[in-house]
Design an enzyme around this catalytic site. Structure first.
Site, PDB file in Angstrom:
ATOM      1  N   HIS A  76      -8.848  -0.788   2.568  1.00 39.66           N
ATOM      2  CA  HIS A  76      -7.611  -1.039   3.318  1.00 39.66           C
ATOM      3  C   HIS A  76      -7.011  -2.411   2.993  1.00 39.66           C
ATOM      4  CE1 HIS A  76      -9.337   2.308   5.507  1.00 39.66           C
ATOM      5  NE2 HIS A  76     -10.298   1.544   6.007  1.00 39.66           N
TER       6      HIS A  76
ATOM      7  N   LEU B 288      -7.470   6.116  -2.118  1.00 41.61           N
ATOM      8  CA  LEU B 288      -6.280   5.836  -1.326  1.00 41.61           C
ATOM      9  C   LEU B 288      -6.559   6.358   0.071  1.00 41.61           C
ATOM     10  CD1 LEU B 288      -3.345   6.863  -3.724  1.00 41.61           C
ATOM     11  CD2 LEU B 288      -4.088   4.559  -3.139  1.00 41.61           C
ATOM     12  N   ASP B 289      -6.121   5.622   1.087  1.00 42.59           N
ATOM     13  CA  ASP B 289      -6.367   6.036   2.458  1.00 42.59           C
ATOM     14  C   ASP B 289      -5.777   7.418   2.739  1.00 42.59           C
ATOM     15  OD1 ASP B 289      -7.663   3.673   2.947  1.00 42.59           O
ATOM     16  OD2 ASP B 289      -5.952   2.706   3.916  1.00 42.59           O
ATOM     17  N   TYR B 290      -6.296   8.037   3.767  1.00 38.57           N
ATOM     18  CA  TYR B 290      -5.855   9.373   4.175  1.00 38.57           C
ATOM     19  C   TYR B 290      -4.340   9.452   4.346  1.00 38.57           C
ATOM     20  CZ  TYR B 290      -5.672  13.595   7.146  1.00 38.57           C
ATOM     21  OH  TYR B 290      -5.388  14.833   7.674  1.00 38.57           O
TER      22      TYR B 290
ATOM     23  N   THR C 253      -2.132   7.376   2.989  1.00 41.43           N
ATOM     24  CA  THR C 253      -1.443   6.702   1.889  1.00 41.43           C
ATOM     25  C   THR C 253      -1.197   7.695   0.764  1.00 41.43           C
ATOM     26  OG1 THR C 253      -2.435   4.556   2.395  1.00 41.43           O
ATOM     27  CG2 THR C 253      -1.601   4.859   0.169  1.00 41.43           C
TER      28      THR C 253
END
Length: 254
Positions: free
Chosen positions: A189, A102-104, A106
């Site tokens: 992403h 998961l993105d930073y 998110t």
């Protein structure tokens, strides 16, 4: 005999993909010799394997679900000294790693394990394990925007699989909306890029579900072990989705 990268992944050192990188960059030795060849098969019961000088040992397979906070890296380490997800599981003895990322910025549901086969099954798009995200976006979705998302979006010269998209709410005064987006792929992403491609930039993103699994009972930063029945159900879903459908079967030639 098993492939070296699989043995490394099953020992809980890293995901299979990361294990391949460790091999290619000379971090792995087999019986005292550096190995960079991909696909070499080994006997984990008799061959001596080390990663960065540390011998491999077989760990019991474990599976966890974490409610990942925002501003945390989905990794085991970070060269920028930012907080990583494994810091939230610092009281377990096994070496686990995140399944996917998961993105930073998110938040939401993240699985961690030391089982390389299970991790591959959860991440590979051919197993079609759905993941649902709640996205706050700038702009108001139109029928055409939703149609494009449901048909698939071309990202990096590749068309995504169709997404399941629902409009949860809209705020015309603020010109924002909240959407539910379900995908089974895991491109970098992907949800953000799909929404941006149709003119709906994401301002906040959270993964709500992974297959049948939810965040019920957890608050941000908390984790729990998966129940054996949950692990078995994930494997069952993946195996069922891997089976070819009738329409995908090759035509018989006469």
């Amino acid at each position: 005999m098993e492939r070296l990268q699989k043995v490394i992944a099953n020992a809980g050192v890293a995901s299979r993909r990361k294990a391949e990188t460790l091999i290619a960059t000379g971090h792995v030795t087999l019986n005292g010799e550096v190995v960079k060849e991909m696909g070499i098969k080994v006997d984990s019961t008799s061959d001596h394997i080390e990663v960065d000088g540390v011998p491999l040992t077989r760990e019991r397979k474990v599976y966890y679900v974490l409610y990942k906070p925002r501003q945390v890296i989905s990794a085991v380490t970070d060269d920028k000294k930012r907080r990583v997800v494994t810091e939230y599981l610092d009281d377990i003895v096994e070496r686990v790693y995140p399944i996917g990322r998961l993105d930073y910025d998110t938040s939401g549901l993240l699985l961690l394990t030391n089982d390389g086969d299970f991790a591959n099954m959860m991440m590979h798009p051919k197993y079609k394990v759905d993941k649902t995200y709640i996205a706050k976006v700038g702009g108001l979705p139109t029928t055409d925007m939703l149609r494009q998302l449901r048909k698939g979006i071309v990202l990096e010269k590749r068309k995504t699989a169709p997404a399941k998209v629902k409009v949860i709410s809209t705020d015309r005064r603020k010109n924002t909306a909240i959407l539910s987006v379900t995908i089974h792929e895991g491109m970098n992403h992907q949800v953000k890029n799909m929404l941006a491609a149709v003119g709906l930039p994401v301002t906040k993103l959270k993964r709500e579900t992974y297959g049948f699994l939810t965040l019920d009972g957890l608050v941000s930063g908390e984790y729990r072990a998966l129940k054996p029945i949950e692990v078995a159900e994930f494997k069952k879903i993946a195996e069922q989705n891997e089976k070819p459908t009738h329409k995908n079967k090759p035509k018989r030639r006469y």
